[in-house]
Motif scaffolding. Structure first.
Motif, mmCIF file in Angstrom:
data_model
loop_
_atom_site.group_PDB
_atom_site.id
_atom_site.type_symbol
_atom_site.label_atom_id
_atom_site.label_comp_id
_atom_site.label_asym_id
_atom_site.label_seq_id
_atom_site.Cartn_x
_atom_site.Cartn_y
_atom_site.Cartn_z
ATOM 1 N N PHE A 140 0.783 -1.191 -0.106
ATOM 2 C CA PHE A 140 0.143 -0.083 0.150
ATOM 3 C C PHE A 140 0.899 1.235 -0.079
ATOM 4 O O PHE A 140 2.100 1.270 0.544
ATOM 5 C CB PHE A 140 -0.960 0.092 1.217
ATOM 6 N N ASN A 141 0.396 2.175 -0.659
ATOM 7 C CA ASN A 141 1.114 3.642 -0.690
ATOM 8 C C ASN A 141 2.485 3.712 -0.929
ATOM 9 O O ASN A 141 3.186 4.132 -0.171
ATOM 10 C CB ASN A 141 0.716 4.239 0.674
ATOM 11 N N ASP A 152 -5.855 2.728 -7.373
ATOM 12 C CA ASP A 152 -6.386 3.546 -6.567
ATOM 13 C C ASP A 152 -7.489 2.882 -5.791
ATOM 14 O O ASP A 152 -8.067 2.168 -6.195
ATOM 15 C CB ASP A 152 -6.858 4.869 -7.015
ATOM 16 N N PHE A 162 -10.575 6.666 -0.158
ATOM 17 C CA PHE A 162 -10.545 6.711 0.847
ATOM 18 C C PHE A 162 -11.713 6.535 1.645
ATOM 19 O O PHE A 162 -12.797 7.192 1.023
ATOM 20 C CB PHE A 162 -9.751 8.192 1.525
ATOM 21 N N PRO A 191 0.179 2.989 7.176
ATOM 22 C CA PRO A 191 0.335 4.075 6.316
ATOM 23 C C PRO A 191 -1.047 4.732 6.437
ATOM 24 O O PRO A 191 -0.931 6.045 6.643
ATOM 25 C CB PRO A 191 0.577 3.695 4.767
ATOM 26 N N ILE A 192 -2.076 4.082 6.703
ATOM 27 C CA ILE A 192 -3.380 4.817 6.517
ATOM 28 C C ILE A 192 -3.611 5.603 7.947
ATOM 29 O O ILE A 192 -4.182 6.636 7.872
ATOM 30 C CB ILE A 192 -4.854 3.854 6.511
ATOM 31 N N TYR A 229 -1.346 8.854 7.732
ATOM 32 C CA TYR A 229 -2.054 9.887 6.656
ATOM 33 C C TYR A 229 -3.304 10.266 7.539
ATOM 34 O O TYR A 229 -3.411 11.494 7.493
ATOM 35 C CB TYR A 229 -2.630 8.825 5.421
ATOM 36 N N SER A 265 -9.276 0.280 3.492
ATOM 37 C CA SER A 265 -9.649 0.295 2.304
ATOM 38 C C SER A 265 -10.548 -0.844 2.000
ATOM 39 O O SER A 265 -10.632 -1.725 2.616
ATOM 40 C CB SER A 265 -8.155 0.090 1.467
ATOM 41 N N GLN A 267 -5.808 6.057 -1.339
ATOM 42 C CA GLN A 267 -4.642 5.157 -1.159
ATOM 43 C C GLN A 267 -4.442 4.546 -2.354
ATOM 44 O O GLN A 267 -5.103 4.491 -3.427
ATOM 45 C CB GLN A 267 -5.044 4.214 0.027
ATOM 46 N N THR A 268 -3.173 3.734 -2.675
ATOM 47 C CA THR A 268 -2.717 2.859 -3.728
ATOM 48 C C THR A 268 -2.260 1.658 -3.211
ATOM 49 O O THR A 268 -2.045 1.265 -2.038
ATOM 50 C CB THR A 268 -1.668 3.633 -4.516
#
Length: 182
Positions: free
Chosen positions: A22-23, A37, A40, A74-75, A78, A116, A142-143
């Motif tokens: 992720f990200n 993608d 969010f 990461p989420i 963020y 996600s 997010q990716t």
């Protein structure tokens, strides 16, 4: 299975041939083979009072208890960086490093969780959770990416594994998206 940071470290040290992470930030030494993608958003039980909406605002979300992933992911970083005010009421927030607990709390109907579609894909597919994208301006997706070390060639078997992994993630997302929204 590792955090995205640890996965990237393993890739660049040569301990892994490819990662799904992720990200990932753009880097010269990492080549993205495939990416998507992930809007969010948050998940909740189908019976939750917000579950019938098409989208959710952050103001609506903070009216309910929130199950939150730890700062190792990461989420969460963020969310803290952009929306730290979301968690000012610590009595309504549960923080854990267990994604399974986050989803269990969301399935209970009392909590909502920022995560996600991919993190909650099995529950979205089976119908025990629904996903609502956050509609607030500036809510960045997010990716998810499948990546290799750009400094080394990928073997033929590595390419095959990368293709299978990409297909699995893509299929998982398609199933979650077709059944995970109200």
């Amino acid at each position: 299975i590792a955090s995205p940071d640890d996965g990237l470290t393993e890739l660049l040290s040569g301990n892994a041939d490819l990662v799904a992470a992720f990200n990932l930030s753009p880097r010269r030494d990492v080549h993205i083979l495939w990416g998507a993608d992930l809007p969010f958003g948050c998940v909740m039980a189908p019976g939750h009072q917000l579950s019938g909406a098409k989208t959710i605002s952050l103001q609506e979300a903070v009216a309910f208890p929130i199950a939150l992933q730890s700062k190792a992911l990461p989420i969460r970083r963020y969310l803290d960086a952009r929306y730290g005010w979301l968690f000012s009421d610590t009595e309504k927030t549960v923080v854990t490093n267990s994604l399974q607990l986050v989803k269990t709390l969301a399935r209970s109907g009392r909590y909502i969780a920022f995560t996600s579609e991919l993190d909650a894909a099995p529950e979205l597919t089976e119908g025990s959770l629904v996903f609502l994208p956050v509609r607030d301006k500036g809510a960045e997706p997010q990716t998810v990416s499948v990546a290799i070390d750009a400094r080394k060639p990928l073997s033929r078997i590595g390419r095959i594994v990368a293709e299978v992994l990409t297909d699995c993630i893509r299929d998982c997302l398609e199933k979650a998206r077709s059944s995970g929204r109200t």
